[in-house]
Design an enzyme around this catalytic site. Sequence first.
Site, mmCIF file in Angstrom:
data_model
loop_
_atom_site.group_PDB
_atom_site.id
_atom_site.type_symbol
_atom_site.label_atom_id
_atom_site.label_comp_id
_atom_site.label_asym_id
_atom_site.label_seq_id
_atom_site.Cartn_x
_atom_site.Cartn_y
_atom_site.Cartn_z
ATOM 1 N N LYS A 73 0.854 -1.183 0.000
ATOM 2 C CA LYS A 73 0.000 0.000 0.000
ATOM 3 C C LYS A 73 0.885 1.227 0.000
ATOM 4 O O LYS A 73 2.016 1.197 0.506
ATOM 5 C CB LYS A 73 -0.886 0.039 1.243
ATOM 6 C CG LYS A 73 -2.144 0.879 1.078
ATOM 7 C CD LYS A 73 -3.170 0.164 0.210
ATOM 8 C CE LYS A 73 -4.464 0.947 0.083
ATOM 9 N NZ LYS A 73 -5.460 0.198 -0.682
ATOM 10 N N GLY A 165 -19.614 5.225 -2.793
ATOM 11 C CA GLY A 165 -18.618 5.791 -3.691
ATOM 12 C C GLY A 165 -18.220 4.796 -4.756
ATOM 13 O O GLY A 165 -19.060 4.167 -5.383
ATOM 14 N N HIS A 166 -16.902 4.630 -4.976
ATOM 15 C CA HIS A 166 -16.367 3.774 -6.034
ATOM 16 C C HIS A 166 -17.089 2.431 -6.126
ATOM 17 O O HIS A 166 -17.549 2.024 -7.186
ATOM 18 C CB HIS A 166 -14.877 3.494 -5.780
ATOM 19 C CG HIS A 166 -13.964 4.603 -6.190
ATOM 20 N ND1 HIS A 166 -13.886 5.086 -7.464
ATOM 21 C CD2 HIS A 166 -13.068 5.319 -5.467
ATOM 22 C CE1 HIS A 166 -12.988 6.058 -7.524
ATOM 23 N NE2 HIS A 166 -12.482 6.222 -6.311
#
Length: 337
Positions: A73, A165-166
């Site tokens: 990440k 959202g996404h």
Amino acid sequence: MRTDFEQVVTRHDPVTGLDAVIAVHDTTRGPAIGGVRVLPYRDRAAALDDAMRLARAMTRKTAAAGLRLGGGKSVVIAEAATPELMRAHGRFIRSLEGRYIPGIDVGTGAAEMRQIAAEATVVTCQEGDPSWLTALGAFCGIEAAVAHVHGTSPAGRTVIVQGVGHVGHHLARMLVKAGAKVLVSDVAPGRADALAGEIGATAIDPVTALARECDVLAPCALGGVVDDATVDGLRCGIVAGPANNVLAHDDLADVLAGRGVTFVPDFIMSAGGITFLDEQLAGGDEESAIPRVRAIGPRVAGLLADAAVRGVTPLEAAEDLAAANLKSDVHRTTIEA
């Protein structure tokens, strides 16, 4: 400091203002893949903690799904992902010589990936957002969880999609199409109302969403929504959503089990998008990835059945699966840095 990471690197560039962390947790099965998150963290320590938690979750996700990738990440401490910051971050990523492959996350999209790709060699999600495939995998997981608990399909069941959202807006659409009664919430003003009016769902207050009665709670926003303060207020039978790190800490899996709540680990639920990227890096495409994404449903069914037989939580069963895959032989993905 946690010592189970292969590499954690920070960078501060006074010229561009880049302040970033890259965490490479495990590359046993292949290069570490994980999104680029851009948020105005309160300080470097908070950014470092988020990067490490998310990187570890990515290892569990890729390993449990049997992918040829590891977990990583990166986070950038900023209000917004400007082109200058993304190019600088691309140079930072390039310095790891292919050990970390970036993708989209909170605060980034395809445009930002193209900006990173101007400096870094291998960058995913440049042509678009695979979030609908993450949602498809989560939908298949919810189907399997509802079948395990109730012996039915999601039709007629009440599902709260927390965060649209996404990924969340795709998941809400799929659930409505399947006949579920869908309640949607989001902290962005008007987002849930607009989606609800479009698809025939019901918008609810995000402040009280976690405490609403429902069959399935599907967290799709930031992690840690089930914590010591919220867990006792949950009024659902199933927690199954693709937000990374739904539980603030793993001990909450035992708390949920003790209350009779079935928790499907988020690193199982959210593997659809990363499965597509694994397929793409190996030369496949969206069409060839879809059957692999749909396999999340049978994987969830198998995990819940295994957990029930062994008398362990689904989280423990999923962690055992990930650990076993990390020890198994695998054709490792390689990339040219």
